[in-house]
Every structure is written in structure tokens, then in C-alpha cells.
Enzyme design. Structure first.
Site, PDB file in Angstrom:
ATOM      1  CB  SER A  19      -0.911   0.011   1.230  1.00  8.84           C
ATOM      2  OG  SER A  19      -1.585   1.252   1.284  1.00  8.84           O
ATOM      3  CE  LYS A  45     -11.714  -0.526   0.671  1.00 10.11           C
ATOM      4  NZ  LYS A  45     -11.779   0.209  -0.593  1.00 10.11           N
ATOM      5  CG  ASP A 102     -12.934   3.749  -1.192  1.00 12.11           C
ATOM      6  OD1 ASP A 102     -11.815   4.280  -1.087  1.00 12.11           O
ATOM      7  OD2 ASP A 102     -13.148   2.547  -0.941  1.00 12.11           O
ATOM      8  N   GLY A 143     -17.746  -3.681 -13.660  1.00  7.18           N
ATOM      9  CA  GLY A 143     -17.580  -4.229 -12.321  1.00  7.18           C
ATOM     10  C   GLY A 143     -18.758  -3.852 -11.433  1.00  7.18           C
ATOM     11  N   GLY A 183     -17.474  -3.426  -4.404  1.00  8.66           N
ATOM     12  CA  GLY A 183     -17.536  -2.316  -3.458  1.00  8.66           C
ATOM     13  C   GLY A 183     -17.188  -0.976  -4.068  1.00  8.66           C
TER      14      GLY A 183
END
Ligand code: NAP
Length: 296
Positions: free
Chosen positions: A23, A73, A110, A135, A138
Site C-alpha cells: 500500500s 471493508k 472512497d 464491475g 464495493g
């Protein structure tokens, strides 16, 4: 329960993921903390699903706050005592804190991140009327919520698992029926159309968004740029060093296109603002990610 309960100022920040060592968040969040002269460390912590609940209890005792990434998440959403309205709408948490009473509050930045990325790639005075969304996970849910700020007439969703796309569209339509009581819904709602073929999703779209992981670890393209309209704008939520192959291919075709790096930085900036009540220095965050692609 939905709430906007304020955080206690955190003494440390963690990113919970599995795996998490790749990350970029620790780099740019630490740069923002230093620029704000906050004596707080931001660390990535690899937590297995089995350990998640115990780790959150430990973080409560230590007055920590933080971010959540794949695959936690939805699990953190389920473990929270309270959610902000945005997190409740998305059904996933990427930012958390403990409030004055010690309750675990889950939020989702997000949405703010993808909203900023859409604005940036569109530029000024351009409105997407037709959107293609590839897609239905999430991050696709975050995209649909962010799109409510634009006068979008139609969103065509193409996903590998049709059932997931149908469920995503049904949730978005249900939220639309909540009507003007939702302050997240200022614009008229779009029609959601599920399509099985990528070409049917993208051929008329003004804005094409990839919310699948395609391109993350291979040079596969989510959709052939030749199928896109010549005026299309492209946003890839995936990011990787040197940009994604799809973004490069779309630019070569003369399309406006950006990868997911801006979304990443902006979701981080929004999280920082939640924890500390001040905006971070975005220049410091971008500097930590040098070299900056395409002049950002
Ligand atoms: P997710 O919940 O797992 O959803 C992924 C979606 O992509 C699902 O619809 C999935 O279909 C589909 N998919 C997966 N592999 C595929 C393949 N090979 N071909 C076609 N469809 C495929 O993941 P997410 O949280 O939405 O994240 C998706 C990607 O967005 C991540 O990999 C990441 O790169 C990016 N992302 C970026 C940011 C940022 O800050 N820039 C933030 C979040 C996510 P199935 O339902 O059939 O599995």
C-alpha cells in the site's frame, strides 16, 4: 444505526488489510501528518480475517483510528457500532475512528475519492450523461453514489457476475426512491441498465469507469479502447507504477484518461479531514508519491 459522530483525536493511525505491504497509504499519510506537525504514526498492519475483531478492540483501547482495505471493508462495516450515511449507503467501510463514547464509527471516503477523480478527469464544463461502469463490487457502489452529483441519465453496468450487477442497481434504485430526504441525492436519478457485453456498455458512453481489478497484475485491458466513443473520458480505478496499460492505450487513442491514483490520494485526504478536522496538505501527499504522473 447511522450517525456522524465525531472522533476523538487519534494517537495513532493504522491501515488494516491482508495483504497490505504494497500500500502507498503509509507514504502519503505520513507526509501529510508531518506537514501538519502532528506527532502521529500511520502504519500498515496485516490482519487476517480471523483476527480482525480482536485487533479493533485493541485499537479502541489505544485510541487509534485508521483505514481499511481489501479484504476487510465489508467485515469492518459489520463490526462497527455506528455508520455515517455514506458508509451505510455503500455497505462498506474504508475509514474508521472511535467516538467520544468509545464506539467504533465506520465511514467511506472512497466516495469522496472517486468523486474528486471523476471531476478531475472530466475537467470543466463537461457533464457525463451516459456512463459505463465495469464491475459491480464495493468500489462500483462508491462510483454510483459519487455519480449522484452529476446529471447522469443512464448508467450501463457490465459485470462478470450479472447477479451482483443487478443487486447493485437495485440498491441504487431503492436509494433513489428515498427521494429528497437524502441529502446525498441532489440530482435526478439515472436509469440503470445491466448489459452482458462490454461493447453494449461502452459504445455511446461519455464516461467509462473500470471498477474491476483487471490491469492490476497483468497487461490485460478491461475493454478494447477501439470500442469507446471518440469523445469518451476514461477513469481506471486501478493504479500501478507507470500507470495502467488501459490508461496508456486510451491516451494513445486520444482519449482523456486517468488511473486510480488520484482517487487513492483523495480518499486519504478525506479520511485525514475526518480524523483531525483539518484538510491535509495535498502537495505534501503527492510529493511523497514522486514522480507525479501527468503533472498532478
Ligand atoms: P470487488 O468488490 O472484489 O469487485 C470487483 C469487481 O470486478 C466484481 O464485479 C468482480 O466480479 C469483477 N472482476 C474481478 N475480476 C475480474 C475479471 N478478471 N474479469 C472481469 N471482472 C472481474 O473489488 P473492489 O473493492 O470493487 O475493487 C475493484 C478494484 O478497484 C480493485 O482491484 C482496485 O484495483 C480498485 N480500487 C481502487 C481504489 C483507489 O483508491 N484507486 C479504491 C478501491 C478499489 P465477480 O463478482 O464476478 O468477482
Amino acid at each position: 444505526m447511522r450517525t456522524e459522530r465525531a472522533p476523538r483525536a487519534p494517537g495513532e493511525l493504522v491501515l488494516l488489510g491482508h495483504p497490505v505491504s504494497h500500500s502507498l497509504s503509509p507514504r502519503f499519510q505520513q507526509a501529510a501528518l508531518t506537514a501538519a506537525q502532528l506527532d502521529v504514526q500511520y502504519v500498515a498492519r496485516d490482519v487476517s480475517p480471523a483476527d480482525l475483531s480482536a485487533v479493533l478492540r485493541e485499537l479502541a483501547r489505544r485510541n487509534a483510528a485508521g483505514n481499511v482495505t481489501i479484504p476487510h471493508k465489508e467485515a469492518v462495516f459489520a463490526l462497527c457500532d455506528a455508520h455515517t450515511e455514506v458508509a451505510a449507503r455503500v455497505g462498506a467501510v474504508n475509514t474508521f475512528w472511535f467516538d467520544q463514547r468509545g464506539s467504533l464509527v465506520g465511514h467511506n471516503t472512497d466516495v469522496a475519492g472517486v468523486s474528486a477523480a471523476i471531476s478531475a478527469v472530466l475537467g470543466t464544463n463537461v457533464f457525463p450523461h451516459r456512463v459505463a461502469l465495469l464491475g459491480a463490487g464495493g468500489s462500483a457502489a462508491s462510483v454510483l453514489l459519487a455519480l449522484e452529483a452529476w446529471p447522469v441519465a443512464e448508467v450501463r453496468i457490465c459485470a462478470r457476475t450479472r447477479l451482483r450487477a443487478e443487486s447493485l442497481a437495485a440498491r441504487a434504485t431503492l436509494a433513489a426512491s428515498a427521494g429528497p430526504t437524502s441529502r446525498l441525492s441532489p440530482a435526478p436519478r439515472a436509469n440503470f441498465i445491466i448489459v452482458d457485453h462490454l461493447g453494449d456498455a461502452v459504445h455511446h458512453a461519455d464516461l467509462v469507469i473500470n471498477a474491476t481489478p483487471i490491469g492490476l497484475t497483468s497487461d490485460e485491458l478491461p475493454v478494447d479502447p477501439a470500442l469507446l466513443a471518440p469523445h469518451a473520458t476514461v477513469l481506471d480505478l486501478v493504479y500501478r507504477p507507470g500507470e495502467t496499460p488501459w490508461i496508456r492505450a486510451c491516451r494513445e487513442r486520444g482519449l482523456r484518461a486517468e488511473d486510480g491514483l488520484r482517487m487513492l490520494v483523495e480518499q486519504g485526504a478525506a479520511a485525514f479531514e475526518c480524523w483531525f478536522g483539518i484538510a491535509p496538505e495535498r502537495n505534501a501527499m503527492w510529493d511523497a508519491l514522486e514522480p507525479r504522473p501527468y503533472g498532478r
